[in-house]
Design a protein around this motif. Structure first.
Motif, PDB file in Angstrom:
ATOM      1  N   ILE A 263     -11.046  -8.900  -2.888  1.00  0.00           N
ATOM      2  CA  ILE A 263     -12.110  -8.022  -3.351  1.00  0.00           C
ATOM      3  C   ILE A 263     -11.375  -6.751  -3.778  1.00  0.00           C
ATOM      4  CG2 ILE A 263     -14.309  -6.914  -2.763  1.00  0.00           C
ATOM      5  CD1 ILE A 263     -14.171 -10.026  -2.319  1.00  0.00           C
ATOM      6  N   ALA A 264     -11.467  -6.423  -5.046  1.00  0.00           N
ATOM      7  CA  ALA A 264     -10.637  -5.328  -5.548  1.00  0.00           C
ATOM      8  C   ALA A 264     -11.485  -4.316  -6.315  1.00  0.00           C
ATOM      9  CB  ALA A 264      -9.552  -5.889  -6.463  1.00  0.00           C
ATOM     10  N   ASP A 265     -10.948  -3.125  -6.405  1.00  0.00           N
ATOM     11  CA  ASP A 265     -11.572  -2.162  -7.312  1.00  0.00           C
ATOM     12  C   ASP A 265     -10.770  -2.194  -8.599  1.00  0.00           C
ATOM     13  OD1 ASP A 265      -9.263  -0.663  -6.902  1.00  0.00           O
ATOM     14  OD2 ASP A 265     -10.189   0.592  -5.341  1.00  0.00           O
ATOM     15  N   GLU A 266     -10.846  -1.132  -9.372  1.00  0.00           N
ATOM     16  CA  GLU A 266     -10.151  -1.181 -10.653  1.00  0.00           C
ATOM     17  C   GLU A 266      -8.637  -1.213 -10.490  1.00  0.00           C
ATOM     18  OE1 GLU A 266     -11.928   2.085 -12.745  1.00  0.00           O
ATOM     19  OE2 GLU A 266     -13.861   1.041 -12.750  1.00  0.00           O
ATOM     20  N   LYS A 267      -8.160  -0.694  -9.357  1.00  0.00           N
ATOM     21  CA  LYS A 267      -6.713  -0.551  -9.216  1.00  0.00           C
ATOM     22  C   LYS A 267      -6.075  -1.431  -8.147  1.00  0.00           C
ATOM     23  CE  LYS A 267      -6.161   4.099 -11.043  1.00  0.00           C
ATOM     24  NZ  LYS A 267      -6.224   5.503 -10.649  1.00  0.00           N
ATOM     25  N   LYS A 268      -6.816  -1.715  -7.099  1.00  0.00           N
ATOM     26  CA  LYS A 268      -6.144  -2.338  -5.943  1.00  0.00           C
ATOM     27  C   LYS A 268      -7.073  -3.293  -5.191  1.00  0.00           C
ATOM     28  CE  LYS A 268      -7.671   1.417  -2.976  1.00  0.00           C
ATOM     29  NZ  LYS A 268      -8.552   2.080  -3.966  1.00  0.00           N
ATOM     30  N   ALA A 269      -6.452  -4.119  -4.383  1.00  0.00           N
ATOM     31  CA  ALA A 269      -7.214  -5.019  -3.518  1.00  0.00           C
ATOM     32  C   ALA A 269      -7.714  -4.233  -2.314  1.00  0.00           C
ATOM     33  CB  ALA A 269      -6.325  -6.167  -3.061  1.00  0.00           C
ATOM     34  N   CYS A 270      -9.010  -4.373  -2.007  1.00  0.00           N
ATOM     35  CA  CYS A 270      -9.577  -3.652  -0.866  1.00  0.00           C
ATOM     36  C   CYS A 270      -9.870  -4.581   0.302  1.00  0.00           C
ATOM     37  CB  CYS A 270     -10.864  -2.950  -1.272  1.00  0.00           C
ATOM     38  SG  CYS A 270     -10.569  -1.742  -2.547  1.00  0.00           S
ATOM     39  N   ALA A 271      -9.866  -5.889   0.043  1.00  0.00           N
ATOM     40  CA  ALA A 271     -10.107  -6.851   1.131  1.00  0.00           C
ATOM     41  C   ALA A 271      -9.550  -8.205   0.722  1.00  0.00           C
ATOM     42  CB  ALA A 271     -11.598  -6.974   1.437  1.00  0.00           C
ATOM     43  N   LEU A 272      -9.082  -8.948   1.711  1.00  0.00           N
ATOM     44  CA  LEU A 272      -8.673 -10.324   1.502  1.00  0.00           C
ATOM     45  C   LEU A 272      -9.946 -11.128   1.771  1.00  0.00           C
ATOM     46  CD1 LEU A 272      -6.073 -11.745   0.790  1.00  0.00           C
ATOM     47  CD2 LEU A 272      -5.471 -11.802   3.207  1.00  0.00           C
ATOM     48  N   ALA A 273     -10.512 -11.690   0.689  1.00  0.00           N
ATOM     49  CA  ALA A 273     -11.876 -12.241   0.772  1.00  0.00           C
ATOM     50  C   ALA A 273     -12.064 -13.184   1.959  1.00  0.00           C
ATOM     51  CB  ALA A 273     -12.211 -12.971  -0.527  1.00  0.00           C
ATOM     52  N   GLY A 274     -13.046 -12.843   2.790  1.00  0.00           N
ATOM     53  CA  GLY A 274     -13.425 -13.713   3.903  1.00  0.00           C
ATOM     54  C   GLY A 274     -12.478 -13.682   5.078  1.00  0.00           C
ATOM     55  N   VAL A 275     -11.360 -12.957   4.952  1.00  0.00           N
ATOM     56  CA  VAL A 275     -10.389 -12.965   6.048  1.00  0.00           C
ATOM     57  C   VAL A 275     -10.371 -11.614   6.751  1.00  0.00           C
ATOM     58  CG1 VAL A 275      -7.983 -13.352   6.698  1.00  0.00           C
ATOM     59  CG2 VAL A 275      -8.980 -14.631   4.796  1.00  0.00           C
ATOM     60  N   MET A 276     -10.003 -10.561   6.013  1.00  0.00           N
ATOM     61  CA  MET A 276      -9.945  -9.246   6.632  1.00  0.00           C
ATOM     62  C   MET A 276      -9.986  -8.161   5.573  1.00  0.00           C
ATOM     63  SD  MET A 276      -7.221  -7.752   9.413  1.00  0.00           S
ATOM     64  CE  MET A 276      -7.483  -8.828  10.794  1.00  0.00           C
ATOM     65  N   GLY A 277     -10.548  -7.004   5.945  1.00  0.00           N
ATOM     66  CA  GLY A 277     -10.610  -5.871   5.042  1.00  0.00           C
ATOM     67  C   GLY A 277      -9.251  -5.199   4.938  1.00  0.00           C
ATOM     68  N   GLY A 278      -9.169  -4.262   3.992  1.00  0.00           N
ATOM     69  CA  GLY A 278      -7.914  -3.566   3.791  1.00  0.00           C
ATOM     70  C   GLY A 278      -7.904  -2.228   4.531  1.00  0.00           C
ATOM     71  N   ALA A 279      -6.708  -1.794   4.913  1.00  0.00           N
ATOM     72  CA  ALA A 279      -6.568  -0.520   5.603  1.00  0.00           C
ATOM     73  C   ALA A 279      -7.041   0.622   4.699  1.00  0.00           C
ATOM     74  CB  ALA A 279      -5.110  -0.307   6.007  1.00  0.00           C
ATOM     75  N   ASN A 280      -6.891   0.410   3.371  1.00  0.00           N
ATOM     76  CA  ASN A 280      -7.233   1.485   2.435  1.00  0.00           C
ATOM     77  C   ASN A 280      -8.720   1.828   2.396  1.00  0.00           C
ATOM     78  OD1 ASN A 280      -8.284  -0.661   0.952  1.00  0.00           O
ATOM     79  ND2 ASN A 280      -6.464  -0.832  -0.356  1.00  0.00           N
ATOM     80  N   SER A 281      -9.574   0.925   2.802  1.00  0.00           N
ATOM     81  CA  SER A 281     -11.018   1.202   2.710  1.00  0.00           C
ATOM     82  C   SER A 281     -11.706   1.063   4.064  1.00  0.00           C
ATOM     83  CB  SER A 281     -11.654   0.264   1.676  1.00  0.00           C
ATOM     84  OG  SER A 281     -11.299  -1.070   1.973  1.00  0.00           O
ATOM     85  N   GLU A 282     -10.932   1.225   5.120  1.00  0.00           N
ATOM     86  CA  GLU A 282     -11.453   1.087   6.483  1.00  0.00           C
ATOM     87  C   GLU A 282     -12.549   2.118   6.771  1.00  0.00           C
ATOM     88  OE1 GLU A 282      -9.533   1.020  11.009  1.00  0.00           O
ATOM     89  OE2 GLU A 282      -8.343   1.666   9.300  1.00  0.00           O
ATOM     90  N   ILE A 283     -13.486   1.751   7.633  1.00  0.00           N
ATOM     91  CA  ILE A 283     -14.524   2.698   8.059  1.00  0.00           C
ATOM     92  C   ILE A 283     -13.888   3.675   9.045  1.00  0.00           C
ATOM     93  CG2 ILE A 283     -16.753   2.941   9.241  1.00  0.00           C
ATOM     94  CD1 ILE A 283     -16.973   1.402   6.618  1.00  0.00           C
ATOM     95  N   ARG A 284     -14.003   4.961   8.738  1.00  0.00           N
ATOM     96  CA  ARG A 284     -13.436   5.985   9.619  1.00  0.00           C
ATOM     97  C   ARG A 284     -14.556   6.869  10.145  1.00  0.00           C
ATOM     98  NH1 ARG A 284      -8.009   5.727   7.960  1.00  0.00           N
ATOM     99  NH2 ARG A 284      -7.916   4.583   6.004  1.00  0.00           N
ATOM    100  N   ASP A 285     -14.199   7.694  11.112  1.00  0.00           N
ATOM    101  CA  ASP A 285     -15.223   8.562  11.704  1.00  0.00           C
ATOM    102  C   ASP A 285     -15.873   9.446  10.663  1.00  0.00           C
ATOM    103  OD1 ASP A 285     -14.727   7.417  14.090  1.00  0.00           O
ATOM    104  OD2 ASP A 285     -13.525   9.077  14.916  1.00  0.00           O
TER     105      ASP A 285
END
Lengths: 799, 337
Positions: free
Chosen positions: A317-339
């Motif tokens: 799952i990617a945006d215009e520039k980078k992958a944000c998640a490995l589909a169905g496996v795990m999300g990316g550190a770059n788009s993690e939910i933070r406080d």
């Protein structure tokens, strides 16, 4: 899958069913229960209490004496060593006699002379962690919020919602729908014939004129790997811990609570079986989400801070520039939910199972999400899951749900329709179930039965043929109601093949000869070839190699069973077992020159002995086996170049026409030493396939002799190197038809015969078929024997 | 003369009455050619014609009496002699027997042969197949396509991408169905391989025994009946079996099969971990995909298959708590079977 019984109660009421009964029933209808755990079940007599007063211990500088209100109306005194307590604090107090997880019992006692009627508890002592008790001090006493003020005296299990039971199910791979509370609720309802109530999630939305289209667009570029992609956006997110009821449900399911947004994704996955992903909207470059194959070599850091190198078989799952998640496996550190996350995208998608499985495997991450996707999920479930997540956002006041929804659903699958064939099911199962009951069962499982057809619900992709429907009916009707019948069909002969029967015959003969049977592994270490001193250039060093062995010791399929036998002999010698005689009927595996072909699997009969055995013991066994196989004319030839064996005590067995049947002898002392054995070891490697091929299936009957035999004894002195077998062969030849048997009855070495000489005594039995042997007959043969022996071997009778 | 005869008789009988009478000497003395009785008879010529038959008869009587007494004595002495010899030959029966070697069947072979006999009795043949097998037979033909969750490299040993160590004996069933037309009734015992580290309860190599029946009109109750017969012969007449629903890719419907505990009979004990049942079999109706893959029309034929682990059955049966004992081959272990 761990099921919280409290959570289950949201959908189906089985509160009147005893937990053991519940587990047994679900197991018998096909949802196998591994066990159940009463949460906080080990906790007894721990209550919510308030500290009224604290005074320091007179004889200690770290103990505190607390006066406690435990809700009984009467104050009690507890001494604690924890320093985070204060007057007015609400805490869990263990009141004697109390029990805590791990078998701890709390009794009344004295601490440095001061009576203490119990103990104040930390979260750890209650079996909890900081995940279930966010914001609380882990090492001190668990200080409960002021909202527990009206619960003073309440059992802590009830107050902390620990009074739940988690049932552990082993869900088979064909039922991903049951990896969810709702799926198990459906199974529960049909098993106990109860009503199933699945509320439709209701989302109010922000209703502020804002719309998801202001945030996001989604394009599926690999529709073969992504069947549906739905998303909602939540703004004004307020990250905080989830409420206790939600945390405790996750706890019961074995999932760690994190924060409200992450907890919601896990909650929905557990409840609906729909894996969800939430990511930080502001981390996106641009507003277009691309569901695409990864580029070969593309780098990706997952949520758990692990770096991965991706390839084009993987979906991201990617945006215009980078992958944000490995589909169905795990999300990316770059788009993690933070406080500090303010805007969240909730993804509810359906990916190709095989692809998720391969991706997870290649990256070494099997997650709750991938474990579900790999079994093939229902794309129809995406919508309900997404709605439920938003409903929870509103319920938890975790943010404002932006109106509108993204739902890219290229190909909606068509429902499976199967014929409804009640008579066929009964005939196939051997049952007599009524049509009405069948319909009832199928409809309770979510099928629609009408006009002789069954419409299978989308979440049951596993129902695809008659057998599947028959199984559904049978498991709910009850496997215990299957009657036992004898097969009523054409008779069959049964039995062993001639080769199998011969194998059993040989084994039985070996037991009869006092030889114990062993079984050893078919795979060995390649080093075993060195141990038996196999020449470097031996073809037998080429083995079938296991590409993913457990270890070197079991990494190649053996081309010889000798090393395993020697290892077992050595082991027995180490155990001081005396006079050991063993055999193994086992396979060897000889690779084909063409690696795409299967190897040749040959059956070998291996013998091994030490103690009261010698070369001739082994040979005697082999001769018996040749007799059993009615192989006549077999020859034994000395072998001096088999490096596993003693060069002067090794022989091969050949059939009359020269087919090799095996090799045997004393093990070379250097080979034995490789196994740490100094005793003489003896072994035989016999080719069972060759013996079977040379076997005469029918034994021929020879009439018993009608006329008496005459025996003649001969003694010769000869060189040590002259083989007795050669003398016997010449005698046999000389005797011709009249010679019934030549038998060695004595062999003598000593001063009378001289050095490197031996005296050989043989008895010849002569018999004629048609008359009583006369002295003259015998004389004739004797003369011929002596002439031939002298001519061929230079032997003369011993004086 | 009569008196003489009477006297001879009395004398002979009295001599024979003595325990150690020399029977041969007595015979010669009285009945021999020069014996006393003979001498008397020789004197008969002097008798009158009237007396002769009377004395002759008497003489015959005396001879008969002596002969009878003689043979009785001989028999008596022989019997005594025998009894004396037997008495002298008395052995110490508590001394150990002379060692007669007897080999012992490996417990796994023992269990396998026992099972084979039971199924042969029900008309089954024994089928064998390669242990190093094509992926196709081990998985694909059994309705386990590539990337199916049921096949993790974690569990299977591979040689190449297409060749592996069979993880079950089921590929033999496929090979049988490809080669034979129904009626099919086979069992396939043999070694199977799974990538489990060796410990007390796991072994990377173990044995399975599978069975397959394909014919017209085969039902799930036939499956239950067949397994019930097997269980009774294997574990005892009173053994019961229980089916629990399960999932195997190559059978549908599928079941896990428990037998009532043969130690406690179902009441619950240490062997069955208090449950009264012991899980030993997996079974089910052959999946139509598998049948048609092997060229058998699932609308005409149906069938069932079952499988069990030999180690598990043997361990439960004898209370063996460590699977490694089977492959260590310590003689002290082997000799117990």
């Amino acid at each position: 899958m761990n099921l919280s019984m409290k959570w289950l109660a949201d959908f189906v009421n089985v509160s009147d069913v005893n937990i053991q009964e519940y587990c047994d029933k679900l197991t018998l209808t096909g949802s196998k229960v591994e066990g159940y755990e009463v949460l906080g079940g080990e906790i007894e007599n721990v209550v919510v209490a308030r500290i009224k007063k604290i005074v320091p211990h007179p004889d200690s500088d770290h103990l505190l004496i607390c006066t406690m209100d435990i809700g009984t109306g009467e104050d009690t005194q507890i001494v604690t060593g924890a320093q985070n307590v204060f007057e007015g604090a609400i805490v869990p107090a263990a009141i004697p006699v109390a029990k805590l997880p791990g078998g701890v019992t709390i009794k009344a006692g004295k601490l440095r002379g001061v009576p203490s009627n119990g103990m104040l508890c930390s979260m750890g002592e209650l079996g909890l962690t900081a995940h279930e008790c966010p914001g609380k001090e882990e090492n001190g006493i668990l200080i409960l919020d002021e909202c527990f003020a009206d619960k003073i005296g309440t059992d802590i299990r009830e107050a902390l919602m620990l009074d739940d039971t988690a049932v552990e199910f082993e869900i088979t791979s064909n039922r991903p729908d049951c990896l969810s509370v709702i799926g198990l609720a459906r199974e529960t309802a049909v098993s106990f014939d109860r009503a199933l109530n699945i509320p439709t999630p209701a989302v109010k939305g922000a209703c502020d004129g804002d719309d998801i289209s202001n945030y996001l667009s989604v394009g599926i570029e690999a529709p073969d790997l992504c069947y549906r992609y739905a998303a909602k956006v939540v703004k004004n997110v307020r990250i905080q811990p989830s409420p206790m009821w939600l945390r405790m449900r996750l706890h019961a399911a074995g999932v760690r609570p994190i924060n409200n947004i992450v907890d919601i994704t896990n909650y929905v996955m557990l409840e609906y079986g729909q894996p969800m992903h939430a990511f930080d909207y502001t981390a996106l470059d641009g507003s277009a989400i691309r569901v695409r194959r990864a580029a070969d070599g593309e780098q990706f850091k997952s949520l758990d801070d692990t770096d991965h190198t991706l390839d084009s078989t993987m979906l991201v799952i990617a945006d215009e520039k980078k992958a944000c998640a490995l589909a169905g496996v795990m999300g990316g550190a770059n788009s993690e939910i933070r406080d500090e996350t303010k805007t969240v995208v909730f993804e509810s998608a359906c990916f190709n199972g095989a692809s998720v499985r391969v991706t997870a495997k290649k990256n070494g991450m099997r997650t709750e999400s991938s474990a579900r996707f790999e079994k093939g999920l229902d794309p129809e479930n995406c919508y309900a899951g997404l709605m439920r997540a938003c409903e929870l956002v509103e319920l938890l006041d975790a943010g404002d749900v932006v109106d509108g929804m993204i739902d890219v659903y290229p190909t909606k699958p068509t429902a499976t329709v199967l014929p409804f064939e009640p008579a066929r099911y009964n005939a196939f199962l051997g049952t007599d179930i009524s049509e009405e009951r069948m319909v009832e069962i199928l409809e309770a499982l979510g099928c629609c039965v009408a006009n002789g057809e069954i419409t299978v619900p989308s979440f049951r992709a596993d129902l695809a043929c008659m057998n599947d429907i028959a199984e559904e009916i049978m498991r709910i009707y009850g496997y215990d109601k299957i009657v036992s019948t004898k097969i009523c069909a054409e008779t069959t002969e049964g039995g062993r093949t001639p080769k199998q029967s011969f194998g059993v015959e040989v084994e039985n003969a070996l037991y009869g000869m006092g030889i114990d049977e062993i079984q050893t592994f078919s795979f060995i270490s390649p080093k075993y070839y060195d141990k038996i001193r196999m020449p470097e250039d031996s073809a037998r060093r080429r083995s079938v190699v296991i590409s993913n062995p457990l270890g070197e010791d079991t990494s190649v399929m053996r081309t010889t069973a000798l090393p395993s036998m020697l290892e077992v002999l050595a082991r027995n010698a180490n155990f001081n077992n005396e006079n050991v005689r063993l055999f193994e009927m086992g396979s060897i595996y000889l690779p084909d020159a063409d690696a795409t072909k299967l190897p040749y699997e040959g059956k070998m009969l291996t013998l091994g002995m030490y103690g009261d055995a010698d070369f001739y013991t082994v040979k005697g066994v082999i001769e018996n086996l040749l007799g059993l196989a009615a192989i006549t004319g077999a020859r034994f030839e000395a072998v001096s170049d088999n490096s596993a064996y003693h060069p002067g005590r090794c022989a091969r067995v050949l059939t009359a026409d020269g087919t090799a049947l095996g090799v045997f002898g004393q093990i070379h002392p250097l080979t034995a030493a490789n196994y740490g054995v100094s005793l003489p070891l003896f072994a035989a490697e016999l080719d069972f396939d060759a013996i079977f091929a040379a076997r005469k299936a029918e034994k021929a009957y020879k009439p018993l002799p009608k006329f008496p035999a005459i025996t003649r004894d001969f003694s010769f002195a000869c060189d040590e190197s002259l083989e007795v077998g050669r003398i016997m062969a010449v005698m046999q030849k000389a005797g011709g038809k009249l010679c019934e048997e030549v038998k060695l009855f004595d062999i003598y070495r000593g001063p009378q015969v001289g050095e490197n000489k031996k005296s050989v005594s043989l008895r010849m039995t002569l018999r004629a078929e048609d008359h009583t042997m006369t002295m003259e007959d015998a004389e004739k043969v004797t003369r011929k024997v002596l002439v031939l022996l002298e001519r061929e071997l230079g032997l003369t009778l011993r004086a | 003369m009569k008196d003489m005869l009477e006297k001879i008789k009395a004398q002979a009988l009295s001599e024979l009455a003595s325990e150690n009478a020399d029977t041969e000497a007595i015979r010669i003395r009285y009945l021999g050619k020069k014996g006393e009785l003979t001498a008397v008879l020789r004197g008969m010529g002097a008798l009158s014609a009237e007396e002769r038959p009377v004395v002759g008869q008497l003489a015959n009587e005396v001879r008969a009496a002596i002969e009878a007494a003689l043979s009785a004595k001989v028999a008596e002495q022989k019997e005594k002699e025998l009894n004396d010899r037997l008495a002298r030959e008395k052995l110490d029966v508590t001394m150990p027997g002379a060692p007669a070697r007897m080999g012992h069947q490996h417990p796994l072979t023992r269990a396998q042969r026992e099972m084979e006999e039971i199924f042969i009795g029900m008309g089954f043949e024994i089928a064998e197949g390669p242990e190093v097998e094509y992926d196709y037979y081990n998985f694909q033909a059994l309705n386990i396509p590539e990337n199916h969750p049921a096949r993790d490299t974690q569990d299977t040993f591979y040689i190449t991408d297409n060749i592996l160590l069979r993880s079950q004996t089921s590929p033999v069933q496929v090979r049988v169905m490809e080669q034979k037309k129904p009626p099919i009734r086979v069992i396939s015992p043999g070694r199977v391989y799974r990538s489990d580290a060796l410990d007390a309860t796991h072994s990377p190599l173990f044995h399975q025994m599978e069975g397959l029946v394909v014919d017209k009109g085969i039902t799930m109750s036939d499956l239950k009946g067949t397994l019930e017969t097997f269980a009774r012969k294997m574990f005892g007449e009173r053994t019961q079996i229980r089916f629990r629903p399960h999932h195997f890719p190559f059978t549908e419907p599928s079941a896990e099969v428990d037998v009532s505990c043969f130690v406690c009979g179902g009441k619950g004990c240490r062997v069955c971990k208090g449950e009264g049942w012991i899980e030993i079999l997996g079974a089910g109706m052959v999946h139509p995909f598998v049948l048609s893959n092997c060229g058998i029309d699932p609308t005409v034929y149906s069938g069932f298959a079952f499988g069990m682990g030999l180690e598990r059955v043997t361990m439960t049966r004898y209370g063996i708590d460590d699977i490694r004992l089977f492959y260590e081959n310590d003689e002290r272990f082997l000799k117990q079977f």
